[in-house]
Design an enzyme around this catalytic site. Structure first.
Site, PDB file in Angstrom:
ATOM      1  N   SER A  53       0.823  -1.209   0.000  1.00 40.60           N
ATOM      2  CA  SER A  53       0.000   0.000   0.000  1.00 40.60           C
ATOM      3  C   SER A  53       0.858   1.260   0.000  1.00 40.60           C
ATOM      4  O   SER A  53       2.032   1.242   0.341  1.00 40.60           O
ATOM      5  CB  SER A  53      -0.910   0.020   1.233  1.00 40.60           C
TER       6      SER A  53
HETATM    7  N1  SAH Z   1      -0.727  -4.886   4.079  1.00 41.12           N
HETATM    8  C1  SAH Z   1       0.041  -5.192   2.878  1.00 41.12           C
HETATM    9  C2  SAH Z   1      -0.658  -4.813   1.591  1.00 41.12           C
HETATM   10  C3  SAH Z   1      -1.975  -5.494   1.436  1.00 41.12           C
HETATM   11  S1  SAH Z   1      -2.319  -6.107  -0.175  1.00 41.12           S
HETATM   12  C4  SAH Z   1       1.412  -4.553   2.936  1.00 41.12           C
HETATM   13  O1  SAH Z   1       1.709  -3.829   3.893  1.00 41.12           O
HETATM   14  O2  SAH Z   1       2.212  -4.826   2.037  1.00 41.12           O
HETATM   15  C5  SAH Z   1      -3.675  -7.115   0.321  1.00 41.12           C
HETATM   16  C6  SAH Z   1      -3.278  -8.522   0.690  1.00 41.12           C
HETATM   17  O3  SAH Z   1      -4.428  -9.181   1.186  1.00 41.12           O
HETATM   18  C7  SAH Z   1      -2.786  -9.353  -0.489  1.00 41.12           C
HETATM   19  O4  SAH Z   1      -1.506  -9.847  -0.244  1.00 41.12           O
HETATM   20  C8  SAH Z   1      -3.820 -10.467  -0.596  1.00 41.12           C
HETATM   21  O5  SAH Z   1      -3.252 -11.711  -0.990  1.00 41.12           O
HETATM   22  C9  SAH Z   1      -4.332 -10.540   0.823  1.00 41.12           C
HETATM   23  N2  SAH Z   1      -5.639 -11.169   0.999  1.00 41.12           N
HETATM   24  C10 SAH Z   1      -6.756 -11.037   0.242  1.00 41.12           C
HETATM   25  N3  SAH Z   1      -7.760 -11.798   0.744  1.00 41.12           N
HETATM   26  C11 SAH Z   1      -7.268 -12.414   1.860  1.00 41.12           C
HETATM   27  C12 SAH Z   1      -7.811 -13.328   2.818  1.00 41.12           C
HETATM   28  N4  SAH Z   1      -9.066 -13.773   2.749  1.00 41.12           N
HETATM   29  N5  SAH Z   1      -7.011 -13.741   3.825  1.00 41.12           N
HETATM   30  C13 SAH Z   1      -5.729 -13.323   3.926  1.00 41.12           C
HETATM   31  N6  SAH Z   1      -5.149 -12.462   3.052  1.00 41.12           N
HETATM   32  C14 SAH Z   1      -5.914 -12.018   2.021  1.00 41.12           C
END
Ligand code: SAH
Length: 207
Positions: A53
């Site tokens: 992000s």
């Molecule tokens: N917080 C992260 C960026 C988030 S991107 C950082 O600091 O880099 C969003 C992430 O959520 C992705 O890696 C995606 O794979 C994950 N995601 C989506 N659905 C999910 C779920 N049901 N459980 C766990 N992770 C999930």
């Protein structure tokens, strides 16, 4: 320094959040090609088609969560591990769940290299939360849900705060803050954001 001034100009005023953002280098969470751009205020690609992000959004969500040193925090969507690292500076304990195993593995390595011993990375479907460690004082979703997941609201302690992007569309969602009180849930809106969707199940990655 420019990085912190940029955050200030975007409304990040909590000194604890600014200090955490200053302490954690964002470049180590990125692959080599993107490292030179780590201190720009932009989301950037990470493995498995996901994104790290934008720093000002990480800071805004962290500020809204109002994490204190006694807090046990749950993050859904580890991605690179950057947001979890920021939370680790402010909380007692951070649990972070990621559905892509390669991302979870890499995040563990980076967090270890920074000696952040109070973060635990779990591979799993975060929409179920983490019942074994519940209740949590704070819950942060960094993937967008259509509605606040009921499982997660149940795992939030009374007096706790949950911050998440909600919306039907993949293009734009609303960042909301939910406070759980004795009498129920209080919602506030914090502006528009753009996150990848919260998906079901553990991803089938090769390798
Ligand atoms: N917080 C992260 C960026 C988030 S991107 C950082 O600091 O880099 C969003 C992430 O959520 C992705 O890696 C995606 O794979 C994950 N995601 C989506 N659905 C999910 C779920 N049901 N459980 C766990 N992770 C999930």
């Amino acid at each position: 320094m420019q990085f912190i001034l940029g955050l200030r100009s975007k409304g990040i005023t909590d000194p604890r959040v600014l200090k955490a953002m200053e302490a954690i280098p964002r470049d180590v969470f990125l692959d080599g090609t993107f490292q030179p751009r780590a201190f720009e205020d932009r989301p950037l690609p990470i493995d498995c088609g996901q994104t790290i992000s934008q720093p000002s959004i990480v800071a805004k969500m962290t500020q809204a969560l109002n994490v204190t040193p006694r807090c046990k925090v749950l993050e859904i969507g580890t991605g690179s591990g950057y947001q979890a690292a920021i939370l680790s500076q402010l909380a007692r304990r951070v649990y972070t769940v990621e559905r892509h195993r390669p991302l979870a593995r890499r995040a563990v390595r980076v967090l270890q290299s920074l000696d952040l011993a109070n973060v635990t990375v779990i591979t799993g479907d975060g929409s179920f939360g983490l019942p074994s460690q519940s209740p949590f004082d704070r819950i942060l979703l960094t993937a967008a849900a259509e509605d606040p997941p009921a499982n997660l609201l149940e795992q939030l302690r009374v007096g706790g705060i949950m911050v998440l992007p909600v919306g039907q569309s993949d293009m734009v969602q609303t960042l909301i803050k939910i406070e759980k009180t004795d009498t129920g849930l209080e919602y506030s809106e914090l502006g528009e954001v753009r996150f990848v969707p919260l998906l079901e199940g553990i991803a089938e990655d090769i390798a």
